[in-house]
Design an enzyme around this catalytic site. Sequence first.
Site, PDB file in Angstrom:
ATOM      1  N   GLY A  56       0.788  -1.227   0.000  1.00 35.35           N
ATOM      2  CA  GLY A  56       0.000   0.000   0.000  1.00 35.35           C
ATOM      3  C   GLY A  56       0.818   1.275   0.000  1.00 35.35           C
ATOM      4  N   HIS A  57       2.130   1.191  -0.009  1.00 32.75           N
ATOM      5  CA  HIS A  57       2.977   2.405   0.112  1.00 32.75           C
ATOM      6  C   HIS A  57       4.128   2.376  -0.873  1.00 32.75           C
ATOM      7  CE1 HIS A  57       5.396   5.559   2.160  1.00 32.75           C
ATOM      8  NE2 HIS A  57       4.247   5.923   2.664  1.00 32.75           N
ATOM      9  N   PHE A  58       4.028   2.591  -1.994  1.00 30.49           N
ATOM     10  CA  PHE A  58       2.885   2.755  -2.885  1.00 30.49           C
ATOM     11  C   PHE A  58       3.060   1.706  -3.956  1.00 30.49           C
ATOM     12  CE2 PHE A  58       3.929   6.881  -1.045  1.00 30.49           C
ATOM     13  CZ  PHE A  58       2.725   7.252  -0.489  1.00 30.49           C
TER      14      PHE A  58
END
Length: 153
Positions: A56-58
């Site tokens: 999720g990052h990224f």
Amino acid sequence: MTTEKKSLGIQEIMDLLPHRYPFLMVDRVDDYEISDERKTLRAIKNVSFNEPIFQGHFPAKPVFPGVLILEAMAQATGILAFTMVGKPSPNELYYFASIDNARFKRPVGPGDQLVLDVEFLKERRGIAKFTGVATVNGEVVCTAELMCAKREV
């Protein structure tokens, strides 16, 4: 005068720190010095694309979060503290107490190897102060002053 190089492997690190996967942020200790003149430690964090944070990052442009660089630095200071005074008793923990003057110079991503250099500055009433510098390929990516406190649990 010769200086003996001291290193720690992952099992020795796990004997000192309470952290475990996925939050153990130090892979090895390459060197440390505990003397009257200085108390320093150099640790390594290998940043892998397989780390859960990159989901999720990224996803399109993975960046290792700055807060995790600071966490790795804090864990390195914990290892340094434990090599100085010994492992805490089962009813003691060292808590991360503060970060001051944290500066991020460039992004860190998968494939980078963070070199974490930490130095003990002083201790007063159970609170220890350290400085830390994180580099990748000799280039500074983060600097900070860190404090930790020993407390009974």
